[in-house]
Write a protein that holds these residues in place. Structure first.
Motif, mmCIF file in Angstrom:
data_model
loop_
_atom_site.group_PDB
_atom_site.id
_atom_site.type_symbol
_atom_site.label_atom_id
_atom_site.label_comp_id
_atom_site.label_asym_id
_atom_site.label_seq_id
_atom_site.Cartn_x
_atom_site.Cartn_y
_atom_site.Cartn_z
ATOM 1 N N GLU A 87 1.073 -1.568 0.587
ATOM 2 C CA GLU A 87 -0.051 0.393 -0.013
ATOM 3 C C GLU A 87 0.967 1.234 0.218
ATOM 4 O O GLU A 87 0.535 2.429 -0.794
ATOM 5 C CB GLU A 87 -0.814 0.078 0.896
ATOM 6 C CG GLU A 87 -0.129 0.384 2.925
ATOM 7 C CD GLU A 87 0.270 -1.485 2.989
ATOM 8 O OE1 GLU A 87 0.746 -1.143 4.610
ATOM 9 O OE2 GLU A 87 0.419 -2.052 2.693
ATOM 10 N N ARG A 88 1.905 1.223 0.862
ATOM 11 C CA ARG A 88 2.546 2.099 0.173
ATOM 12 C C ARG A 88 4.034 1.836 -1.229
ATOM 13 O O ARG A 88 4.693 3.285 -0.875
ATOM 14 C CB ARG A 88 3.887 2.534 1.643
ATOM 15 C CG ARG A 88 2.839 2.739 2.772
ATOM 16 C CD ARG A 88 3.724 2.945 4.265
ATOM 17 N NE ARG A 88 2.271 3.670 5.043
ATOM 18 C CZ ARG A 88 2.969 3.820 6.187
ATOM 19 N NH1 ARG A 88 4.152 3.797 6.611
ATOM 20 N NH2 ARG A 88 1.789 4.270 7.295
ATOM 21 N N VAL A 89 4.436 0.609 -0.908
ATOM 22 C CA VAL A 89 5.489 0.903 -2.327
ATOM 23 C C VAL A 89 4.835 1.225 -3.253
ATOM 24 O O VAL A 89 5.837 1.593 -4.084
ATOM 25 C CB VAL A 89 6.220 -0.673 -2.258
ATOM 26 C CG1 VAL A 89 7.078 -0.602 -3.376
ATOM 27 C CG2 VAL A 89 6.640 -0.887 -1.162
ATOM 28 N N VAL A 90 3.448 0.706 -4.122
ATOM 29 C CA VAL A 90 3.560 0.927 -5.373
ATOM 30 C C VAL A 90 3.134 2.385 -5.240
ATOM 31 O O VAL A 90 3.689 3.123 -6.659
ATOM 32 C CB VAL A 90 1.962 0.330 -5.414
ATOM 33 C CG1 VAL A 90 0.818 0.390 -6.807
ATOM 34 C CG2 VAL A 90 1.873 -1.385 -5.249
ATOM 35 N N PRO A 91 2.391 3.627 -4.594
ATOM 36 C CA PRO A 91 2.426 4.301 -5.128
ATOM 37 C C PRO A 91 3.515 5.495 -5.302
ATOM 38 O O PRO A 91 3.441 6.436 -5.737
ATOM 39 C CB PRO A 91 1.604 5.018 -3.617
ATOM 40 C CG PRO A 91 0.851 3.786 -3.167
ATOM 41 C CD PRO A 91 1.983 2.623 -3.799
ATOM 42 N N VAL A 92 4.084 5.412 -4.327
ATOM 43 C CA VAL A 92 5.799 5.801 -4.664
ATOM 44 C C VAL A 92 6.483 5.259 -5.528
ATOM 45 O O VAL A 92 6.845 5.773 -6.547
ATOM 46 C CB VAL A 92 6.102 5.418 -3.345
ATOM 47 C CG1 VAL A 92 8.737 5.696 -3.992
ATOM 48 C CG2 VAL A 92 6.380 5.790 -2.693
ATOM 49 N N ALA A 93 6.224 3.799 -6.704
ATOM 50 C CA ALA A 93 6.969 3.145 -7.177
ATOM 51 C C ALA A 93 6.168 4.463 -8.550
ATOM 52 O O ALA A 93 6.775 4.228 -9.535
ATOM 53 C CB ALA A 93 6.186 2.266 -8.167
ATOM 54 N N LEU A 94 5.148 4.378 -8.385
ATOM 55 C CA LEU A 94 3.847 5.033 -9.754
ATOM 56 C C LEU A 94 4.652 6.193 -9.647
ATOM 57 O O LEU A 94 4.840 7.320 -10.925
ATOM 58 C CB LEU A 94 2.473 5.345 -9.181
ATOM 59 C CG LEU A 94 2.641 3.411 -9.574
ATOM 60 C CD1 LEU A 94 0.897 3.710 -9.596
ATOM 61 C CD2 LEU A 94 2.075 2.969 -10.946
ATOM 62 N N VAL A 95 5.263 7.215 -8.692
ATOM 63 C CA VAL A 95 5.493 8.585 -8.682
ATOM 64 C C VAL A 95 6.873 9.051 -8.966
ATOM 65 O O VAL A 95 6.918 9.191 -9.928
ATOM 66 C CB VAL A 95 5.290 9.471 -7.409
ATOM 67 C CG1 VAL A 95 5.979 10.147 -7.315
ATOM 68 C CG2 VAL A 95 4.372 9.686 -6.971
ATOM 69 N N VAL A 96 7.195 7.708 -9.601
ATOM 70 C CA VAL A 96 8.793 7.787 -9.260
ATOM 71 C C VAL A 96 9.146 7.143 -10.809
ATOM 72 O O VAL A 96 9.753 8.153 -11.852
ATOM 73 C CB VAL A 96 9.945 6.580 -8.405
ATOM 74 C CG1 VAL A 96 11.267 5.989 -9.183
ATOM 75 C CG2 VAL A 96 9.927 7.167 -7.356
ATOM 76 N N VAL A 97 8.245 6.311 -11.380
ATOM 77 C CA VAL A 97 7.405 6.155 -12.909
ATOM 78 C C VAL A 97 7.747 7.340 -13.743
ATOM 79 O O VAL A 97 8.070 7.978 -14.525
ATOM 80 C CB VAL A 97 7.263 5.100 -12.772
ATOM 81 C CG1 VAL A 97 7.143 5.037 -14.691
ATOM 82 C CG2 VAL A 97 7.811 3.633 -12.893
ATOM 83 N N GLY A 98 6.185 8.432 -13.355
ATOM 84 C CA GLY A 98 6.236 9.434 -13.527
ATOM 85 C C GLY A 98 7.218 10.276 -13.186
ATOM 86 O O GLY A 98 7.403 10.775 -14.930
ATOM 87 N N VAL A 99 8.095 10.432 -12.429
ATOM 88 C CA VAL A 99 9.081 11.627 -12.802
ATOM 89 C C VAL A 99 9.583 11.459 -13.569
ATOM 90 O O VAL A 99 10.153 12.570 -14.433
ATOM 91 C CB VAL A 99 10.037 11.994 -10.955
ATOM 92 C CG1 VAL A 99 10.365 13.064 -11.418
ATOM 93 C CG2 VAL A 99 8.669 12.392 -10.350
ATOM 94 N N VAL A 100 10.269 10.501 -13.729
ATOM 95 C CA VAL A 100 11.179 9.735 -14.772
ATOM 96 C C VAL A 100 10.604 9.984 -16.323
ATOM 97 O O VAL A 100 11.445 10.431 -17.109
ATOM 98 C CB VAL A 100 11.644 8.403 -14.742
ATOM 99 C CG1 VAL A 100 12.414 7.810 -15.542
ATOM 100 C CG2 VAL A 100 12.289 8.160 -13.002
ATOM 101 N N GLY A 101 9.460 9.748 -16.260
ATOM 102 C CA GLY A 101 9.189 9.727 -17.948
ATOM 103 C C GLY A 101 9.069 11.005 -18.050
ATOM 104 O O GLY A 101 8.657 11.444 -19.354
#
Length: 109
Positions: free
Chosen positions: A84-98
């Motif tokens: 519940e905490r890892v998935v949102p952070v991973a999505l934010v990281v992928v979004g920022v890198v994109g």
């Protein structure tokens, strides 16, 4: 009136003087070593190294605490990830890198 009579023999007095001279010579040698420029520089370097070691030790402790705190946010007591905490952070990281990748492409064009 002070008693000025000395019951020591001249040989005892000379022995006391030799002993005192020996002690004074050792003291002067020690003072000479302490005030030698190489000794002063060495002592200063040792103090700097001790301060740097102390500062690095404190920094290591702080970083270790921060890593432990962050890890506690993403891993439970058993060591399994908190999804519940890892998935949102991973999505934010992928979004920022994109976004960074897209903005670098637009600058080149």
């Amino acid at each position: 009136m002070a008693d000025t009579s000395d019951t020591r023999t001249p040989a005892q007095i000379e022995a006391d003087i030799r002993a005192r001279r020996s002690v004074l010579a050792e003291t002067l040698d020690e003072i000479g070593v302490r005030v030698h420029p190489k000794t002063i520089v060495g002592d200063a370097k040792a103090r700097v190294v001790a301060n740097v070691d102390h500062t690095l030790g404190k920094a290591y402790v702080q970083v270790n605490r921060m890593v432990t705190d962050v890890r506690a946010q993403f891993v439970d007591e058993e060591g399994t990830p908190r999804l519940e905490r890892v998935v949102p952070v991973a999505l934010v990281v992928v979004g920022v890198v994109g976004l960074l990748a897209l903005s670098s492409r637009r600058r080149k064009a």
